[in-house]
Design an enzyme around this catalytic site. Structure first.
Site, mmCIF file in Angstrom:
data_model
loop_
_atom_site.group_PDB
_atom_site.id
_atom_site.type_symbol
_atom_site.label_atom_id
_atom_site.label_comp_id
_atom_site.label_asym_id
_atom_site.label_seq_id
_atom_site.Cartn_x
_atom_site.Cartn_y
_atom_site.Cartn_z
ATOM 1 N N ARG A 73 0.955 -1.332 -0.090
ATOM 2 C CA ARG A 73 0.098 0.006 0.131
ATOM 3 C C ARG A 73 0.766 1.378 -0.089
ATOM 4 O O ARG A 73 0.443 2.430 -0.328
ATOM 5 C CB ARG A 73 -0.805 0.120 1.194
ATOM 6 C CG ARG A 73 -2.173 -0.651 1.061
ATOM 7 C CD ARG A 73 -3.005 -0.555 2.123
ATOM 8 N NE ARG A 73 -2.368 -1.325 3.234
ATOM 9 C CZ ARG A 73 -2.925 -1.485 4.325
ATOM 10 N NH1 ARG A 73 -4.239 -1.466 4.728
ATOM 11 N NH2 ARG A 73 -2.202 -2.334 5.208
ATOM 12 N N LYS A 180 0.399 -20.546 5.344
ATOM 13 C CA LYS A 180 -0.718 -20.886 6.267
ATOM 14 C C LYS A 180 -1.107 -20.095 6.927
ATOM 15 O O LYS A 180 -0.393 -19.126 6.912
ATOM 16 C CB LYS A 180 0.188 -22.202 7.251
ATOM 17 C CG LYS A 180 1.205 -21.578 7.943
ATOM 18 C CD LYS A 180 1.322 -22.184 9.479
ATOM 19 C CE LYS A 180 0.726 -21.352 10.399
ATOM 20 N NZ LYS A 180 1.671 -20.525 10.970
ATOM 21 N N ASP A 209 4.641 -24.866 4.440
ATOM 22 C CA ASP A 209 4.633 -25.170 5.947
ATOM 23 C C ASP A 209 6.198 -25.210 6.127
ATOM 24 O O ASP A 209 7.011 -26.004 5.940
ATOM 25 C CB ASP A 209 4.138 -26.500 6.184
ATOM 26 C CG ASP A 209 4.080 -27.000 7.632
ATOM 27 O OD1 ASP A 209 5.259 -26.508 8.351
ATOM 28 O OD2 ASP A 209 3.165 -27.619 8.071
ATOM 29 N N HIS A 210 6.490 -24.025 6.867
ATOM 30 C CA HIS A 210 8.053 -23.719 6.698
ATOM 31 C C HIS A 210 8.904 -25.038 7.793
ATOM 32 O O HIS A 210 10.101 -25.091 7.627
ATOM 33 C CB HIS A 210 8.405 -22.446 7.381
ATOM 34 C CG HIS A 210 8.218 -22.129 8.690
ATOM 35 N ND1 HIS A 210 7.146 -21.671 9.537
ATOM 36 C CD2 HIS A 210 9.353 -22.171 9.608
ATOM 37 C CE1 HIS A 210 7.178 -21.664 10.628
ATOM 38 N NE2 HIS A 210 8.505 -21.872 11.045
ATOM 39 N N LYS A 214 12.947 -27.116 7.496
ATOM 40 C CA LYS A 214 14.039 -26.998 8.549
ATOM 41 C C LYS A 214 14.767 -28.226 8.211
ATOM 42 O O LYS A 214 14.371 -29.376 8.169
ATOM 43 C CB LYS A 214 13.179 -26.997 9.839
ATOM 44 C CG LYS A 214 12.663 -25.809 10.450
ATOM 45 C CD LYS A 214 12.123 -25.945 11.758
ATOM 46 C CE LYS A 214 11.487 -24.697 12.206
ATOM 47 N NZ LYS A 214 11.935 -23.527 12.427
ATOM 48 N N GLU A 248 7.118 -22.293 23.058
ATOM 49 C CA GLU A 248 7.829 -20.905 22.617
ATOM 50 C C GLU A 248 7.851 -20.134 24.183
ATOM 51 O O GLU A 248 6.802 -20.148 24.851
ATOM 52 C CB GLU A 248 6.883 -20.056 21.651
ATOM 53 C CG GLU A 248 7.058 -20.914 20.245
ATOM 54 C CD GLU A 248 6.270 -20.188 18.992
ATOM 55 O OE1 GLU A 248 6.844 -19.979 18.095
ATOM 56 O OE2 GLU A 248 5.220 -20.259 19.463
ATOM 57 N N ASP A 267 -2.954 -22.581 14.458
ATOM 58 C CA ASP A 267 -1.874 -21.771 14.172
ATOM 59 C C ASP A 267 -0.657 -22.819 13.624
ATOM 60 O O ASP A 267 0.025 -22.608 12.897
ATOM 61 C CB ASP A 267 -1.152 -20.775 15.217
ATOM 62 C CG ASP A 267 -0.098 -20.154 14.774
ATOM 63 O OD1 ASP A 267 0.193 -19.621 13.554
ATOM 64 O OD2 ASP A 267 0.636 -19.742 15.948
ATOM 65 N N HIS A 272 2.393 -27.599 11.466
ATOM 66 C CA HIS A 272 3.691 -28.093 11.616
ATOM 67 C C HIS A 272 3.592 -29.156 12.563
ATOM 68 O O HIS A 272 4.309 -30.414 12.170
ATOM 69 C CB HIS A 272 4.434 -27.064 12.722
ATOM 70 C CG HIS A 272 4.493 -25.638 12.110
ATOM 71 N ND1 HIS A 272 4.425 -25.310 10.790
ATOM 72 C CD2 HIS A 272 4.340 -24.504 12.719
ATOM 73 C CE1 HIS A 272 4.317 -23.910 10.543
ATOM 74 N NE2 HIS A 272 4.365 -23.554 11.517
ATOM 75 N N LYS A 370 2.717 -20.721 23.821
ATOM 76 C CA LYS A 370 3.201 -19.773 23.872
ATOM 77 C C LYS A 370 3.439 -19.324 25.232
ATOM 78 O O LYS A 370 2.716 -19.650 26.045
ATOM 79 C CB LYS A 370 2.537 -18.352 23.255
ATOM 80 C CG LYS A 370 2.484 -18.680 21.474
ATOM 81 C CD LYS A 370 2.423 -17.380 20.819
ATOM 82 C CE LYS A 370 2.268 -17.801 19.183
ATOM 83 N NZ LYS A 370 3.609 -18.204 18.702
HETATM 84 C C1 BG6 Z 1 4.639 -20.030 12.680
HETATM 85 C C2 BG6 Z 1 3.622 -19.482 13.724
HETATM 86 O O1 BG6 Z 1 4.079 -20.737 11.863
HETATM 87 O O2 BG6 Z 1 5.768 -20.684 13.269
HETATM 88 C C3 BG6 Z 1 3.887 -19.009 14.947
HETATM 89 O O3 BG6 Z 1 2.405 -18.773 13.059
HETATM 90 C C4 BG6 Z 1 5.180 -19.307 15.528
HETATM 91 O O4 BG6 Z 1 3.050 -18.580 15.947
HETATM 92 C C5 BG6 Z 1 6.270 -19.727 14.235
HETATM 93 O O5 BG6 Z 1 5.815 -18.565 16.300
HETATM 94 C C6 BG6 Z 1 7.195 -20.668 15.104
HETATM 95 O O6 BG6 Z 1 8.407 -20.929 14.042
HETATM 96 P P1 BG6 Z 1 9.854 -21.444 14.291
HETATM 97 O O7 BG6 Z 1 10.627 -21.624 13.000
HETATM 98 O O8 BG6 Z 1 10.272 -20.116 15.040
HETATM 99 O O9 BG6 Z 1 9.736 -22.450 15.309
#
Ligand code: BG6
Length: 518
Positions: A73, A180, A209-210, A214, A248, A267, A272, A370
C-alpha cells in the site's frame, strides 16, 4: 560419458531418490524468474523472505536473471523500496552482508503500489512484470508469494487472473506460494483450494509449511530411512508413546490481528505438528517424489483416531501475567489488539492414536504453547521399560524408559537417553544422555527453512510442500476438537513462564504418563 549418466548428474537430489548417485557438488540453481511478493511490508517478508532471498543470492543459488517485485500500500518508489529492504536484510540475513551481492541483487528490485481490491493496481503490476521480464531476462517465469491474511487469498488470485497475469507461454512457468493457515477449517480449506486451483492449476500451487524446510525435519527422514539402527525398534513393540512438543517462551507480540481467533491449534498443530507426526509415523515411501511422500503421509493422517473423551484427552490454556526470562509480562487478554473476552487458546495439547499395524497401542501426544518455560521443538520417542529388569533400581522413577529425542530447535541434534551404572561399589542405575549435535558435527550453518523452500519453488521441486489432501485431512482431525472447545467457554489460565495449564498434566496423568521437561 553415456547419455543416461549425464542425465543422472544433473538430476536434483529430491527428484532423484537416494538410490541413484548424483553429483552433490553441483548447486541447485533455478531458471531465470521473477518473484512477486504480496504483503511485502509484513513481518514475515521483512524478517524471513527478503533475508532468505539475499542469502540465496549470497550462496550463488539465484539465477543471474532474477527480479523481485514488492506489492504493497505504501507510496514508494523503487528506490524507497530498495532502501527499506536493505535495512531489514542487513538486520536479518544469515550469511555475511556483502555490498556487491546486494547491489547486483537489488538491481532487480521493484515496487508496485496498490491494494488488493484495486484492479488497476494489478494492471500496473502486469506492466511491471513485463518490464522486468525484459530488463532482467526473467523469461516469463513468475512466482507469486501470498504473504497476506488468508481472507485475501481468493481476491488476489482472481485479480491476478483478471489482469491476465496467470497466462504465460507454454515453455515457461507460473507458481503460487501460499502461506499457512490454509483455511480455518475443512470447509474453508476446500473452498479456498477450489478457487486457487481454478486460477493456477493444482501442480502450480506450493503450500508453505516452513517446518518442512528445516534441516532437522528433513534429517528425520534421512535418519529413519538410511540407518538400519532405528527401523527395527520404530514401532509399538518398543515405543511406549511419542511426545511432540513445540514450546515458545514468547507471547504473541504484535500479531494479535492474526492470532486472536486462530489460536495455538490452528496456528501450529494443524500444520507443523501434524506434519512432524506424519514424518515420524509414516512407512518408507517408494521414493522421495512428492507423490510417494504424500501418499505415505496421507496414510498416516487417514489412520489418526481422535480420543472419544475430548474433555479428558485434549487441553487448552491461555497465558496470564508472569515472567518471560527476567521480564514481567502481561497476560494474553491484556495484549494489544486482543479482545478482553477472547477465548483464543495460546496453549493446546492432545492425544492422538494411529490405527496402523506399526503404531497400534502407541499414543502420540502433541503440545504447543506460547509463553512457556523455554523455546524448544522436539520429537521424543519414549521406549517401553525392559521386562523383568535384573536390577531393582532400574524400575525406580522414570529410569529405564529410554528416549530418542530429535531436537528440531534450538541446539539441533539428537539425544539418546538410557540408564547406566553410577560409578561405585553398588549397582545403582541413572539415566544419562548421548548427544549428537548438528552444529558440532558439520562445519556449515544450516540454511534457513525459507531459503530451502523458496529455492524449491523456483526449481519446481514439490516434496517439501503439503498437498491439498494432507491439508484437508489435518483439518478433519482438528475440526471436532475445535468444535468441542468452542462449546467450553474460557480456556484455563496458566502463568507466563510455566509449562502450561494443569489440564495438560492431567491429560498425561490419565495414562500414567508425564510430559518430558525439555
Ligand atoms: C509460525 C506460527 O508458523 O511458526 C508462529 O504462526 C510461530 O506463531 C512460528 O511462532 C514458529 O516458527 P519457528 O520456526 O520459530 O519455530
Amino acid at each position: 560419458m553415456t547419455k543416461p549418466e549425464q542425465e543422472e548428474t544433473i538430476t536434483s537430489t529430491w527428484s532423484n531418490p537416494l538410490r541413484v548417485p548424483c553429483d552433490l557438488r553441483l548447486p541447485r540453481i533455478a531458471d531465470p524468474c521473477t518473484l512477486v511478493i504480496f504483503g511485502v511490508t509484513g513481518d514475515l517478508a521483512r524478517k524471513k523472505l527478503l533475508p532468505a532471498i539475499y542469502d540465496l543470492a549470497n550462496r550463488g543459488l539465484l539465477p543471474p536473471g532474477f527480479g523481485l517485485i514488492g506489492f504493497g500500500r505504501r507510496e514508494w518508489s523503487d528506490d524507497d523500496f530498495k532502501q527499506w529492504a536493505q535495512s531489514y536484510i542487513q538486520e536479518h540475513c544469515r550469511t555475511p552482508f556483502h555490498q556487491s551481492t546486494w547491489e547486483q541483487l537489488s538491481h532487480g528490485f521493484y515496487f508496485v503500489q496498490g491494494t488488493f481490491d484495486d484492479f488497476n493496481a494489478f494492471v500496473r503490476l502486469k506492466q511491471r512484470v513485463l518490464t522486468v521480464d525484459h530488463e532482467c531476462g526473467t523469461y516469463s517465469n513468475h512466482a507469486f508469494y501470498m504473504s497476506i491474511p488468508p481472507r485475501a487469498f481468493s481476491l488476489v488470485s482472481h485479480q491476478l487472473a483478471a489482469a491476465e497475469l496467470t497466462k504465460h507461454p507454454s515453455d515457461t512457468w507460473q507458481r503460487v506460494i501460499i502461506e499457512k493457515p490454509f483455511g480455518h477449517d475443512l470447509a474453508s480449506a476446500q473452498e479456498l483450494d477450489k478457487t486457487v486451483t481454478s486460477v493456477f492449476g493444482a501442480e502450480s500451487i506450493f503450500r508453505i509449511d516452513h517446518y518442512l524446510g528445516k534441516e532437522t525435519v528433513q534429517n528425520l527422514l534421512a535418519l529413519r530411512f538410511t540407518n538400519m539402527l532405528f527401523e527395527p525398534i520404530w514401532n509399538s513393540h518398543y515405543v511406549d508413546h511419542v511426545q511432540i512438543t513445540m514450546a515458545e517462551d514468547f507471547g504473541i507480540g504484535s500479531r494479535a490481528g492474526y492470532y486472536d481467533g486462530v489460536g495455538a491449534a490452528r496456528d501450529v498443530i494443524q500444520n507443523h505438528l501434524l506434519q512432524l507426526l506424519t514424518l515420524t509415523a509414516m512407512e518408507k515411501p517408494a521414493s522421495f517424489t512428492s507423490q510417494d511422500l504424500s501418499k505415505e503421509k496421507i496414510n498416516v493422517l487417514s489412520a489418526v483416531r481422535l480420543p472419544q473423551d475430548l474433555a479428558r484427552y485434549t487441553a487448552r490454556g491461555q497465558y496470564s501475567a508472569g515472567w518471560q526470562g527476567q521480564e514481567a509480562v502481561c497476560g494474553y487478554l491484556n495484549e494489544d489488539g486482543v479482545s478482553p473476552e477472547s477465548t483464543t487458546e495460546t496453549y493446546a495439547a492432545l492425544r492422538l492414536d494411529i490405527d496402523t499395524p506399526r503404531w497400534n497401542g502407541t499414543p502420540f501426544y502433541l503440545r504447543a504453547g506460547k509463553r512457556l518455560g523455554k523455546r524448544v521443538t522436539e520429537i521424543a520417542m519414549i521406549f517401553k521399560q525392559i521386562p523383568q529388569p535384573l536390577f531393582d533400581s532400574v524400575v525406580e522413577g522414570n529410569v529405564g524408559h529410554n528416549a530418542l529425542v530429535f531436537r528440531i530447535q534450538p541446539n539441533e541434534g539428537i539425544t539418546l537417553r538410557f540408564g547406566s551404572k553410577v560409578p561405585g561399589s553398588r549397582i545403582d542405575i541413572r539415566d544419562v544422555n548421548m548427544d549428537f549435535n548438528y552444529g558440532q558435527a558439520f562445519t556449515e550453518d544450516s540454511p534457513e527453512a525459507y531459503e530451502r523452500l523458496i529455492l524449491d519453488v523456483f526449481l519446481g521441486d514439490a516434496p517439501l510442500f503439503p498437498t491439498s489432501q494432507e491439508v484437508d485431512l489435518s483439518w478433519k482431525i482438528l475440526d471436532p476438537i475445535e468444535q468441542f472447545w468452542a462449546s467450553q467457554g474460557q480456556p484455563e489460565q496458566y502463568r507466563s513462564g510455566t509449562w502450561g495449564p494443569h489440564s495438560a498434566d492431567m491429560l498425561m496423568m490419565n495414562d500414567n504418563r508425564a510430559w518430558r521437561m525439555p
